[in-house]
Design a protein around this motif. Structure first.
Motif, PDB file in Angstrom:
ATOM      1  N   TYR A  73       0.849  -1.189   0.000  1.00 31.28           N
ATOM      2  CA  TYR A  73       0.000   0.000   0.000  1.00 31.28           C
ATOM      3  C   TYR A  73       0.881   1.235   0.000  1.00 31.28           C
ATOM      4  CZ  TYR A  73      -3.457   3.413   1.629  1.00 31.28           C
ATOM      5  OH  TYR A  73      -4.273   4.503   1.754  1.00 31.28           O
ATOM      6  N   LYS A  74       0.746   2.039  -1.049  1.00 34.38           N
ATOM      7  CA  LYS A  74       1.553   3.249  -1.211  1.00 34.38           C
ATOM      8  C   LYS A  74       3.040   2.959  -1.021  1.00 34.38           C
ATOM      9  CE  LYS A  74      -2.094   6.461   0.172  1.00 34.38           C
ATOM     10  NZ  LYS A  74      -2.512   7.515   1.115  1.00 34.38           N
ATOM     11  N   GLY A  75       3.480   1.837  -1.595  1.00 35.13           N
ATOM     12  CA  GLY A  75       4.887   1.460  -1.567  1.00 35.13           C
ATOM     13  C   GLY A  75       5.360   0.758  -0.311  1.00 35.13           C
ATOM     14  N   GLU A  76       4.486   0.542   0.674  1.00 41.12           N
ATOM     15  CA  GLU A  76       4.868  -0.124   1.923  1.00 41.12           C
ATOM     16  C   GLU A  76       4.137  -1.449   2.057  1.00 41.12           C
ATOM     17  OE1 GLU A  76       5.172   2.166   5.726  1.00 41.12           O
ATOM     18  OE2 GLU A  76       4.043   3.639   4.546  1.00 41.12           O
ATOM     19  N   ILE A  77       4.819  -2.456   2.583  1.00 42.15           N
ATOM     20  CA  ILE A  77       4.159  -3.722   2.854  1.00 42.15           C
ATOM     21  C   ILE A  77       3.201  -3.519   4.022  1.00 42.15           C
ATOM     22  CG2 ILE A  77       4.448  -6.116   3.605  1.00 42.15           C
ATOM     23  CD1 ILE A  77       7.170  -6.116   2.192  1.00 42.15           C
ATOM     24  N   ALA A  78       1.948  -3.890   3.805  1.00 35.67           N
ATOM     25  CA  ALA A  78       0.902  -3.721   4.811  1.00 35.67           C
ATOM     26  C   ALA A  78       0.484  -5.042   5.436  1.00 35.67           C
ATOM     27  CB  ALA A  78      -0.316  -3.046   4.180  1.00 35.67           C
ATOM     28  N   GLY A  79       0.822  -6.163   4.809  1.00 35.06           N
ATOM     29  CA  GLY A  79       0.446  -7.479   5.302  1.00 35.06           C
ATOM     30  C   GLY A  79       0.701  -8.521   4.240  1.00 35.06           C
ATOM     31  N   GLU A 101      -0.923  -3.654  12.102  1.00 39.59           N
ATOM     32  CA  GLU A 101      -1.940  -2.947  12.884  1.00 39.59           C
ATOM     33  C   GLU A 101      -2.290  -1.578  12.321  1.00 39.59           C
ATOM     34  OE1 GLU A 101      -3.021  -2.203  17.543  1.00 39.59           O
ATOM     35  OE2 GLU A 101      -0.943  -2.608  17.008  1.00 39.59           O
ATOM     36  N   ARG A 102      -1.294  -0.833  11.869  1.00 37.69           N
ATOM     37  CA  ARG A 102      -1.595   0.531  11.403  1.00 37.69           C
ATOM     38  C   ARG A 102      -2.309   0.573  10.048  1.00 37.69           C
ATOM     39  NH1 ARG A 102       2.083   3.545   8.227  1.00 37.69           N
ATOM     40  NH2 ARG A 102       3.849   2.324   7.502  1.00 37.69           N
ATOM     41  N   PHE A 103      -2.433  -0.552   9.387  1.00 39.63           N
ATOM     42  CA  PHE A 103      -3.112  -0.606   8.090  1.00 39.63           C
ATOM     43  C   PHE A 103      -4.542  -1.138   8.192  1.00 39.63           C
ATOM     44  CE2 PHE A 103       1.421  -0.838   7.108  1.00 39.63           C
ATOM     45  CZ  PHE A 103       1.537   0.188   6.178  1.00 39.63           C
ATOM     46  N   LYS A 104      -4.963  -1.506   9.398  1.00 44.31           N
ATOM     47  CA  LYS A 104      -6.301  -2.074   9.592  1.00 44.31           C
ATOM     48  C   LYS A 104      -7.379  -1.014   9.375  1.00 44.31           C
ATOM     49  CE  LYS A 104      -6.814  -5.746  11.378  1.00 44.31           C
ATOM     50  NZ  LYS A 104      -7.068  -7.049  10.827  1.00 44.31           N
ATOM     51  N   GLY A 105      -8.562  -1.487   9.013  1.00 47.03           N
ATOM     52  CA  GLY A 105      -9.725  -0.620   8.935  1.00 47.03           C
ATOM     53  C   GLY A 105      -9.809   0.278   7.712  1.00 47.03           C
ATOM     54  N   GLN A 106      -8.980   0.005   6.688  1.00 46.32           N
ATOM     55  CA  GLN A 106      -8.988   0.828   5.476  1.00 46.32           C
ATOM     56  C   GLN A 106      -9.523   0.068   4.266  1.00 46.32           C
ATOM     57  OE1 GLN A 106      -5.277   3.167   4.941  1.00 46.32           O
ATOM     58  NE2 GLN A 106      -4.630   2.256   6.883  1.00 46.32           N
ATOM     59  N   GLY A 107      -9.954  -1.164   4.486  1.00 48.13           N
ATOM     60  CA  GLY A 107     -10.469  -1.979   3.384  1.00 48.13           C
ATOM     61  C   GLY A 107      -9.392  -2.589   2.511  1.00 48.13           C
ATOM     62  N   LEU A 108      -8.137  -2.477   2.903  1.00 48.79           N
ATOM     63  CA  LEU A 108      -7.030  -2.965   2.078  1.00 48.79           C
ATOM     64  C   LEU A 108      -7.054  -4.488   1.950  1.00 48.79           C
ATOM     65  CD1 LEU A 108      -4.143  -0.754   3.510  1.00 48.79           C
ATOM     66  CD2 LEU A 108      -5.558  -0.323   1.493  1.00 48.79           C
TER      67      LEU A 108
END
Length: 183
Positions: A73-79, A101-108
């Motif tokens: 996501y935006k160049g960073e690994i989110a999971g 944790e910081r990527f949760k709740g965004q529908g990713l």
């Protein structure tokens, strides 16, 4: 290398050794969050542990027995999403996933799973995808529910979670039932 661009911000990338440091740091920063449902985090104590996991994932991929992709996501690994228990004779697989944790709740995760499922049904010609989650893990269960998977029932004591039996809800999707934005 497998890279699937979902949109301007989100893509799926086949896991590789270049991801060791970033993936370990993401897991380490999310340790408390992940530890509730994913006991493997206790055994991920260093970048070397993450490197071993990635090597194992790459081996499974090379043997056509699995596929782990990083959610970027935006160049960073989110999971990650893990396509495993591939059964080519019966055209089915299971899916596992986790998000930092910081990527949760965004529908990713939902968007990423949707893209991977479309790939699995259309390109890999799978007929069935299964997702299992602890009955108490409402966040993990929300993904298949949002994507229209069928709740096929509960398996009692399907796994041990910190030495306690864990009941799992089983969700299934068949290729003929799958609809994405292109349908």
């Amino acid at each position: 290398m497998f890279v699937h661009k979902i949109d301007e911000e989100l893509e799926l990338k086949l896991i590789g050794l270049e991801d060791v440091e970033e993936l370990y740091e993401l897991a380490d920063r999310s340790r408390n969050h992940l530890g509730t449902w994913l006991p493997w985090i206790e055994h991920t104590k260093s970048e070397a542990d993450t490197k071993d996991f990635i090597k194992s994932a790459m081996k499974r991929y090379g043997e056509a027995n699995g596929m782990v992709v990083c959610i970027v996501y935006k160049g960073e690994i989110a999971g990650t999403i893990d396509l495993h228990e591939l059964d080519w004779n019966n055209k089915k697989a299971s899916i596992g996933y986790w998000m930092g944790e910081r990527f949760k709740g965004q529908g990713l995760l939902t968007r990423s799973c949707k893209a991977l499922f479309t790939y699995a049904f259309r390109e890999l010609n799978l007929n069935r995808i299964e997702i299992r989650a602890d009955v108490r893990n409402t966040k993990s269960r929300a993904v298949p529910e949002r994507l229209g998977f069928v709740n096929e029932g509960t398996i009692r004591a399907a796994a041990m979670l910190y030495d306690e039996p864990s009941d799992h809800v089983v969700y299934g999707m068949l290729a003929g039932e799958w609809h994405d934005d292109k349908d």
